[in-house]
Design a protein around this motif. Structure first.
Motif, PDB file in Angstrom:
ATOM      1  N   ASN A  54     -11.653   2.542   0.377  1.00 17.78           N
ATOM      2  CA  ASN A  54     -11.465   3.974  -0.002  1.00 17.78           C
ATOM      3  C   ASN A  54     -10.559   4.076  -1.308  1.00 17.78           C
ATOM      4  OD1 ASN A  54     -10.896   6.838  -0.067  1.00 17.78           O
ATOM      5  ND2 ASN A  54     -10.441   7.010   1.835  1.00 17.78           N
ATOM      6  N   ARG A  68       2.053   8.867   5.720  1.00 21.17           N
ATOM      7  CA  ARG A  68       2.428  10.209   5.532  1.00 21.17           C
ATOM      8  C   ARG A  68       1.316  11.176   6.455  1.00 21.17           C
ATOM      9  NH1 ARG A  68       7.167  11.387   4.566  1.00 21.17           N
ATOM     10  NH2 ARG A  68       8.383  10.144   2.753  1.00 21.17           N
ATOM     11  N   LEU A  95      -0.687  -0.579   4.966  1.00 23.73           N
ATOM     12  CA  LEU A  95      -0.339   0.484   4.177  1.00 23.73           C
ATOM     13  C   LEU A  95       1.288   0.475   3.451  1.00 23.73           C
ATOM     14  CD1 LEU A  95       1.641   2.200   6.260  1.00 23.73           C
ATOM     15  CD2 LEU A  95      -0.631   2.815   7.078  1.00 23.73           C
ATOM     16  N   ALA A 101      -9.608   6.868  -3.141  1.00 26.61           N
ATOM     17  CA  ALA A 101      -8.705   7.488  -3.165  1.00 26.61           C
ATOM     18  C   ALA A 101      -7.370   7.315  -2.547  1.00 26.61           C
ATOM     19  CB  ALA A 101      -9.296   8.769  -2.250  1.00 26.61           C
ATOM     20  N   THR A 102      -7.333   6.385  -1.287  1.00 27.32           N
ATOM     21  CA  THR A 102      -6.138   6.208  -0.547  1.00 27.32           C
ATOM     22  C   THR A 102      -5.846   4.776  -0.899  1.00 27.32           C
ATOM     23  OG1 THR A 102      -7.277   5.521   1.479  1.00 27.32           O
ATOM     24  CG2 THR A 102      -6.777   7.769   1.230  1.00 27.32           C
ATOM     25  N   GLU A 103      -6.667   3.969  -1.665  1.00 28.62           N
ATOM     26  CA  GLU A 103      -6.332   2.530  -1.941  1.00 28.62           C
ATOM     27  C   GLU A 103      -6.617   1.873  -0.475  1.00 28.62           C
ATOM     28  OE1 GLU A 103      -2.797   2.103  -4.123  1.00 28.62           O
ATOM     29  OE2 GLU A 103      -3.354   3.105  -5.790  1.00 28.62           O
ATOM     30  N   GLU A 104      -7.227   2.343   0.391  1.00 25.93           N
ATOM     31  CA  GLU A 104      -7.443   1.548   1.681  1.00 25.93           C
ATOM     32  C   GLU A 104      -8.430   0.396   1.425  1.00 25.93           C
ATOM     33  OE1 GLU A 104      -9.083   2.193   6.179  1.00 25.93           O
ATOM     34  OE2 GLU A 104      -9.090   3.792   4.767  1.00 25.93           O
ATOM     35  N   ASN A 116      -1.427  12.923   8.916  1.00 27.12           N
ATOM     36  CA  ASN A 116      -2.424  12.597   9.272  1.00 27.12           C
ATOM     37  C   ASN A 116      -2.784  11.178   9.325  1.00 27.12           C
ATOM     38  OD1 ASN A 116      -2.662  15.213   9.527  1.00 27.12           O
ATOM     39  ND2 ASN A 116      -3.809  15.692   7.565  1.00 27.12           N
ATOM     40  N   ASN A 117      -1.924  10.087   8.899  1.00 24.33           N
ATOM     41  CA  ASN A 117      -2.159   8.642   9.096  1.00 24.33           C
ATOM     42  C   ASN A 117      -2.325   8.239  10.361  1.00 24.33           C
ATOM     43  OD1 ASN A 117      -0.788   8.636   6.012  1.00 24.33           O
ATOM     44  ND2 ASN A 117      -2.806   7.540   6.376  1.00 24.33           N
ATOM     45  N   ARG A 170      -5.575   7.478  13.295  1.00 28.80           N
ATOM     46  CA  ARG A 170      -6.788   6.863  13.051  1.00 28.80           C
ATOM     47  C   ARG A 170      -7.140   6.269  14.324  1.00 28.80           C
ATOM     48  NH1 ARG A 170      -5.675   2.644   8.083  1.00 28.80           N
ATOM     49  NH2 ARG A 170      -5.662   4.476   6.763  1.00 28.80           N
ATOM     50  N   GLY A 206      -6.033  -1.491   6.852  1.00 32.61           N
ATOM     51  CA  GLY A 206      -7.161  -0.688   6.594  1.00 32.61           C
ATOM     52  C   GLY A 206      -8.601  -1.355   7.346  1.00 32.61           C
TER      53      GLY A 206
END
Length: 193
Positions: free
Chosen positions: A172, A187, A183, A174-177, A189-190, A193, A168
């Protein structure tokens, strides 16, 4: 339909995605529909291969097991064979080893080698499990690499590098980043980065 392949493409979340479906003898019968005629005599056999090659951002993946090459020449099979040959072996006196213990040890090496995945950056890790979890799981992949140290000392640092690349960087919700957070699961598209 392009020759003997069907191309399906779309744009999702601003990314170009798609798949190419290839097989000998297929023809397009309507937009998005592929069919082929096949006759198998009584008590006969038929073997065929259909390849589905993912396309992400205009880059088409090449098949890991090309349909026109022998299975033993496929890159994943060679990598597994090389890994098994490089793995240490246990030599025990005849009765101690026995068929059961020998089978358990041989199967353990194969089971650890089979779900190995290599990232685009060249790092390897052991996936959490087939078929649904063939991906990098932070804790699971790291603990597996740690427990496999007697067999493979390169797996743990490689797994750490794969996880560090996805560590991270920002907050974020939404993603808990979070900055520094590893992580839980990779899943779609990860990897980019």
């Amino acid at each position: 339909m392009e020759g003997q392949s069907l191309l399906a493409e779309a744009v999702a979340a601003g990314r170009h995605c798609g798949a190419r479906v290839r097989s000998d003898g297929l023809t397009a019968t309507a937009p998005g529909i592929v069919s082929g005629d096949l006759t198998v005599p009584a008590r006969g056999e038929w073997r065929g291969t259909i390849e589905v090659l993912p396309i992400v951002d205009h880059e088409e993946s090449q098949p890991a097991y090309p349909r026109d090459a022998p299975l033993h020449d496929a890159v994943p099979v060679k990598r597994l064979r090389d890994w098994q040959e490089a793995s240490p072996t246990v030599e025990l006196p005849g009765e101690l080893r026995g068929e059961l213990l020998g089978g358990v040890l041989d199967r353990s090496v194969q089971d650890l080698g089979s779900p190995r995945i290599r990232t685009g950056g060249g790092n390897e890790f052991i996936a959490a499990g087939a078929p649904w979890f063939m991906t990098l799981f932070g804790r699971d992949s790291l603990l597996t690499a740690w427990m496999a140290l007697p067999i493979d000392q390169q797996l743990a640092p490689s797994t750490l590098r794969a996880l560090a690349a996805l560590q991270g960087r920002k907050v974020n919700p939404a993603t808990e980043e979070e900055p520094g957070r590893i992580l839980h699961e990779v899943r779609r598209n990860n990897w980019r980065r």
